[in-house]
Design an enzyme around this catalytic site. Structure first.
Site, short mmCIF file in Angstrom:
data_model
loop_
_atom_site.label_atom_id
_atom_site.label_comp_id
_atom_site.label_asym_id
_atom_site.label_seq_id
_atom_site.Cartn_x
_atom_site.Cartn_y
_atom_site.Cartn_z
N ASP A 170 0.87 -1.16 0.00
CA ASP A 170 0.00 0.00 0.00
C ASP A 170 0.92 1.23 0.00
O ASP A 170 2.06 1.15 0.47
CB ASP A 170 -0.88 -0.03 1.25
CG ASP A 170 -1.67 1.24 1.42
OD1 ASP A 170 -2.42 1.60 0.50
OD2 ASP A 170 -1.52 1.89 2.48
N ASP A 194 0.04 5.05 0.85
CA ASP A 194 -0.13 6.03 1.92
C ASP A 194 -0.30 5.35 3.27
O ASP A 194 -1.16 4.49 3.45
CB ASP A 194 -1.35 6.92 1.63
CG ASP A 194 -1.22 7.63 0.29
OD1 ASP A 194 -0.10 8.04 -0.06
OD2 ASP A 194 -2.24 7.76 -0.42
#
Length: 191
Positions: A19, A21
């Protein structure tokens, strides 16, 4: 025919899907400017370690800010280019979903469209691959794609930990710690 399949399977690469952020970079609500980008200090070493251990590394990220018109696609590409620069070009590819949560697309996490695309594009061995993220939907994405999963407690990780429906293989403080366990081949839960 069987021997050919075994050789092909042996040539497939394991991968770690990250992922963006809150996992690889600091969480900024709708990150839209390169000036606001902060790569976590341990991210460079973590990605280097993954590459040294034979993993392909992909970023898979929901970017509904594009559909919400909070920023344009070129701004997101500039951010990805800067991440790639700061990480020494070690990310194999960035996959993103620009759609709204209710758009019904297959690419938005927790659906597996981005992972499926990377697996097709790079001949990935999903059985030996991982999904690492800071949200419940990252763990769900990994489970939906039949990957091993790691929840990091950076970003939204600490808050999302209590809402998990699926137990990840690893719960750890940050990406650096998750990568250490992945590279050592352990899956002990760290609290």
């Amino acid at each position: 025919m069987w021997d050919t399949l075994k050789v092909q399977d042996a040539m497939r690469s394991p991968a770690v899907f990250l992922d963006r952020d809150g996992t690889l970079v600091e969480e900024v609500n709708f990150l839209s400017r390169v000036e606001d980008l902060r790569v976590f200090p341990y991210s460079v070493q973590a990605v280097c370690s993954l590459k040294e251990h034979g993993f392909k590394v992909f970023v898979v990220t929901n970017q509904s800010g594009i559909a919400r018109r909070k920023f344009a696609e070129p701004a997101m590409h500039s951010i990805h280019l800067e991440i790639q620069n700061q990480l020494g070009g070690l990310i194999d590819a960035f996959y993103y979903c620009p759609h709204l949560p209710d758009a019904g697309c297959r690419c938005r996490k927790p659906d597996t469209g981005m992972i499926e695309a990377a697996a097709r594009d790079y001949d990935i061995d999903l059985a030996k691959s991982w999904m690492v993220g800071d949200k419940k939907l990252d763990v769900e994405t990994g489970k939906n794609a039949l990957l091993r999963t790691a929840l990091v407690l950076t970003g939204y990780g600490a808050a999302h930990r209590a809402t998990l429906e699926f137990e990840p293989d690893i719960i750890t403080t940050d990406l650096g710690d998750a990568v250490t366990q992945i590279c050592l081949g352990t899956a002990e839960v760290v609290v």
